[in-house]
Motif scaffolding. Sequence first.
Motif, PDB file in Angstrom:
ATOM      1  N   THR B 142      56.333  11.414  74.579  1.00 34.37           N
ATOM      2  CA  THR B 142      54.948  11.816  75.211  1.00 34.37           C
ATOM      3  C   THR B 142      54.171  12.743  74.156  1.00 34.37           C
ATOM      4  O   THR B 142      54.656  13.631  73.706  1.00 34.37           O
ATOM      5  CB  THR B 142      55.344  12.992  76.214  1.00 34.37           C
ATOM      6  N   VAL B 146      49.656  15.716  76.439  1.00 31.54           N
ATOM      7  CA  VAL B 146      50.120  15.106  77.767  1.00 31.54           C
ATOM      8  C   VAL B 146      51.131  16.134  78.234  1.00 31.54           C
ATOM      9  O   VAL B 146      50.835  16.643  79.513  1.00 31.54           O
ATOM     10  CB  VAL B 146      50.464  13.796  77.632  1.00 31.54           C
ATOM     11  N   THR B 149      49.505  19.164  79.431  1.00 32.71           N
ATOM     12  CA  THR B 149      48.573  19.159  80.442  1.00 32.71           C
ATOM     13  C   THR B 149      49.656  19.134  81.832  1.00 32.71           C
ATOM     14  O   THR B 149      49.353  19.939  82.917  1.00 32.71           O
ATOM     15  CB  THR B 149      47.800  17.949  80.386  1.00 32.71           C
ATOM     16  N   VAL B 150      50.670  18.440  81.643  1.00 28.92           N
ATOM     17  CA  VAL B 150      51.524  18.203  82.894  1.00 28.92           C
ATOM     18  C   VAL B 150      52.196  19.583  83.149  1.00 28.92           C
ATOM     19  O   VAL B 150      52.123  19.850  84.440  1.00 28.92           O
ATOM     20  CB  VAL B 150      52.592  17.184  82.573  1.00 28.92           C
TER      21      VAL B 150
END
Lengths: 709, 324
Positions: B142, B146, B149-150
Amino acid sequence: MSSAELLFDSADRPAPTGPVLEVHDLAVSFPSESGRVRAVRGLSYQVAPGEVLGIVGESGSGKSVSSLAVMGLLPPQARITGSIKFQGRELIGLNDGELSKIRGKRVSMVFQDPLSALTPVYTVGDQIAEALLVHRGAKISKQAAAKRAVELLDLVGIPNAVERAKAFPHEFSGGMRQRAVIAMAIANDPDLIIADEPTTALDVTVQAQVLEVLKTAQEVTGAGIVIITHDLGVVAGFADRLMVMYAGKAVETGQVDEIYARPRMPYTLGLLGSIPRLDVGEKQPLVPIVGQPPSLTELPPGCPFAPRCPMEVDACRTAEPELVDVDGSAEHRAACIRTDELAASDTEGAEAAVEIFGAEVVEEAPIAKVPREERKIVLQLSGLVKHYPVTKGVVLKRRVGTVHAVDGISFDIREGETLGVVGESGCGKTTTLMEILNLQKPMGGTLSVLGQDAADLNAKSRKAIRRDLQVVFQDPMAALDPRLPIFDVIAEPMQVHDLDKEHIANRVPELLDLVGLRREHASRYPAEFSGGQRQRIGIARALALNPKLLVLDEPVSALDVSIQAGVINLLEELKAKLGLSYLFVAHDLSVVRHIADRVAVMYLGKIVEIGQVDEVFDAPRHPYTQALLSAIPIPDPVKERQRERILVTGDLPSPANPPSGCRFRTRCFLHATLSEDKQRTCVEVEPPRQEQGEDHEAACHFAQIRQVL
Amino acid sequence: MTGFLLRRLVNYVVLAFVATFLAFSLASITFDPIGVLQQRNPPPPAATIDAKRHDLHLDQPIPQRFFTWMGGVVQGDFGRTIADRPITDELGRRVGVSLRLFLLGITIGILFGVLLGVVSAIRQYKFSDYFATLFSFVVLSTPVFVLGTVLKLGAQNLNNSIGDNVLLFTGETTPGFEGSWIASLLDRVQHLIVPTLTIALGQIAYYSRYQRSSMLDVLGSDFLRTAQAKGLTRRKALFKHGLRTALIPMATLFAFGFGLLVVGGTFTERLFSWFGMGDWLITGISTQDTNVTATVTLFVAVCVLFSGWLADVLYAALDPRIRI
């Protein structure tokens, strides 16, 4: 021994009664991709207090697995059934915490490979002290444990123990590390010591020292010892009782003398017959045990040894024989339905083995009858020197010393002759061999192969000479490319020398026949062959170009005894059949005595004694040769107990800084007994090689014959 | 040993110098700050442009510019930014920001990475091992932005469900926050949790894979068996003899991981609005600022070389076999 007794105050313990260790119907199996491997299948034995039990068997016979089971050190996926009672207490089923209270305190273990047996990041002293601290907890202070560790190191013969205790394992030689492991094993005065091939990884001189230390350890602690080995020589003089294992079971047990003199199981008989004897002068036939030990995943019914047994009858295939009393004595038991017939035969021991297994002395080649002087010289070294520089610094390399790997050695090999080169690791055997194979102008001296001086060779003539000079390596696993089928492996030398395809296609099956492998196997890969078969492939490859001289670098030392005999016989046959000459490098003097015509003994880059093999072995002149020979155990308990060992002290000095004068003087037992001015001669004058009789030279100022066998 | 390390340090000074010179030259060749000025609307008068050109030493050849700048650096002056602010002050501030952001994340990453790797190795092919492997590969595959942000979304959801802003993820502190030192420390911690988690997760995933394989090498070793044979329990032998030895090859990874992350965390810094060194490099390039770019490069070089040096020291401390 008084200091040792102080170390081990066993008065506070009641005298043990009954056996220390009782193993009953032990079975161990592991899961594998092809089914469960039944490594141990119903093993029962006992060890009495202070008794030495030898467990003998080939690799895969279950000897190590069964003792790891006693220690509770098998991996978790192992399934263990049966009973292991230590001083009456059942060990199977105990958890790790309970076992750890017994391990190292009541039962301790010495492992095979001393080089990896110690944790590299802690000092030797700390690791020994740890054994004390972990069991005595608050009862012993750290200082006391450290002090005790030094005493233990001293006891196992580490000189300057106070200083050496602070050293890390990598600063110890193999022999010293094994001593340290023994010190660790006896630290808590155990009742049982299990030694798993304790000397296999060591040089013969060091092996003798370590066995001596183990004996001391036993005397001091009064512990029972289980010594596991594949070397029937090692246990002959050391063990009281013997247990021979095959395919996970005991196939013969009894008193040592009894088993060596009157083996009652054909496997034991074969093992005894397969070892070349150091003490037998005339050519003795070696018994090869054909075939391989069975796979332990799916054993067929019947005796597991039957497929390899010369005495096999139909009844052998129906049921697996149990251990039964032999000659009406419960002391000696063997698992064979034909023990009575063995007992009834007129011959015993190795002689019986030769008769039953049908071994024959390999006929000598016609060339061997020609007097040595009249034969052609195939290899001649005179004053060969190879030094390696020791450098320091990365950017500005400067020479800070020289490793005198080979320091002026001379010998020649004639047609149809085998010269054995022996010596401890680090003596320059391998360097000599590499120099010969290199075929470059040596750093000093001359090297000539088949009459051609290496200094005069150009690339083309060098390649031409390589056809006549081939090599077989020590480790048959590493010497073959695992990704090539053996046809290609054997064909490669012929391709390199641009032989045509048709010739190669005919030659490969011929070579396979020659080394006793099957033609159909040409398309198989090396991984599908056993160690002995791979070594045969290596030999076939070496023979592909019809060489005149084969250089053999420890060709049988990686093989099990029963397999080793087959390869030795093959080498002898090939030599006779093809008129080859061998340069045979080995550390096993028994093998050299068997196969070689002449022998050269090397020490620190020099040849200290050279001559006809029987001459050198029966009447050794140089103290080093005498010590080497004396260090080799003979597989005969009666003889072995009577022999007096000449112990060489310490380890090989560094070849970067060899002693002045005679290089052996620092470890020489003779030197120590000489008068002062004679000693001065040893220190100041390097002894030249002197004629000692017909074709026998030794480099010692005070050479004298000493019988050591 | 000390002599060896000192010689190494001297070599590193030379290497750092070369690296910075290359970065400075490349930046000087590609950047065109005057071009930016000329495109302004209305265009500034020629005199202004000339003055700016002179201020930025653009009238000198590149090596001379470099040595002028380097002369300042030696005295602790890194020059001025294109907006004519002193770099030295900002450098100190930004290094502080980066260290505050990454130190905790890296430490947690190393500790838990090692732990996870060891557990995986000891329980090889058990559920926990498969789970750790899956976790590592998911995290490693990942991209950081990302993942960040998750995590931000998750934190937001958590805040919503609690009904209070417990986890904060913009900047280092709440602007205009005032209170006792305990309250302001708490404020900083609230800001630190989500970015630290972002960094730590990646580090754990990375280190655990290496630690697992280095531990597996040690697990089959003879000395571990010797340790058990002398009476250590399996657990004690594993940690005292096994892990200690398995850590040796990890030393290099730890040292370089640290050095690279302090400047390599550009995405993390931008995502959470921490204006540290990584952010500065992007700013420097986008404003065509040679001095800032060279300064950050010098800092990177020093970090990397220091890590190498640290790796040598760590190695020698952990492994007696290589002590000279």
